[in-house]
Design a protein around this motif. Structure first.
Motif, mmCIF file in Angstrom:
data_model
loop_
_atom_site.group_PDB
_atom_site.id
_atom_site.type_symbol
_atom_site.label_atom_id
_atom_site.label_comp_id
_atom_site.label_asym_id
_atom_site.label_seq_id
_atom_site.Cartn_x
_atom_site.Cartn_y
_atom_site.Cartn_z
ATOM 1 N N GLU A 148 -9.447 6.421 0.577
ATOM 2 C CA GLU A 148 -8.259 6.128 -0.228
ATOM 3 C C GLU A 148 -7.429 5.018 0.417
ATOM 4 O OE1 GLU A 148 -4.397 8.421 -2.158
ATOM 5 O OE2 GLU A 148 -5.608 9.456 -0.674
ATOM 6 N N THR A 149 -7.305 5.062 1.739
ATOM 7 C CA THR A 149 -6.569 4.036 2.469
ATOM 8 C C THR A 149 -7.276 2.692 2.354
ATOM 9 O OG1 THR A 149 -5.713 5.683 4.013
ATOM 10 C CG2 THR A 149 -5.668 3.384 4.741
ATOM 11 N N GLN A 180 -9.366 6.642 5.948
ATOM 12 C CA GLN A 180 -9.900 7.359 4.786
ATOM 13 C C GLN A 180 -10.212 6.361 3.676
ATOM 14 O OE1 GLN A 180 -7.045 10.336 3.677
ATOM 15 N NE2 GLN A 180 -7.666 11.707 5.318
ATOM 16 N N LYS A 231 -6.653 1.196 -1.048
ATOM 17 C CA LYS A 231 -5.283 0.673 -1.159
ATOM 18 C C LYS A 231 -5.157 -0.669 -0.444
ATOM 19 C CE LYS A 231 -2.734 5.011 -1.578
ATOM 20 N NZ LYS A 231 -1.710 5.875 -0.943
ATOM 21 N N THR A 239 0.812 -1.219 0.000
ATOM 22 C CA THR A 239 0.000 0.000 0.000
ATOM 23 C C THR A 239 0.842 1.264 0.000
ATOM 24 O OG1 THR A 239 -0.107 0.075 2.420
ATOM 25 C CG2 THR A 239 -1.890 -1.098 1.270
#
Length: 101
Positions: free
Chosen positions: A77-78, A75, A81, A57
């Motif tokens: 986005e995290t 988040q 990933k 990641t």
């Protein structure tokens, strides 16, 4: 009186097949509880090796542990990933409506 020695339960030890990973994550997503979803992703990441997931990641292990603990709130986005690093994808499905209700 003798005491019984116990050890903490670690679900990561039992998430050892792709089917188990999918079933565990589907169950978490079905709850709609963001904290539980984060926790489930953390358990799955630990089952795969947190260092390996962190490398895939590009995130630090500490930040993964922090965001993926029970009650964590990573988040989007995290999350994306992490899901990709685990070899998964999020797949939308309609909510089943119970006609009897």
């Amino acid at each position: 009186m003798t005491s019984t020695k116990t050890t903490p339960f670690d679900a990561a030890k039992y998430i050892d097949t792709p089917e188990a990973v999918v079933a565990f994550l589907e169950d978490a997503l079905a709850t709609g509880d963001a904290g539980y979803v984060a926790h489930a992703l953390g358990v799955i990441a630990r089952s795969k090796g947190m260092t390996a997931v962190a490398e895939k990641t590009g995130l630090g292990r500490e930040s993964l542990y922090k965001g993926l603990k029970e009650g964590g709130n990573p988040q989007l986005e995290t999350v994306l990933k992490i899901v990709a690093a685990l070899g998964l994808r999020l797949k939308p499905a309609p909510i089943e409506v119970n006609d009897a209700a």
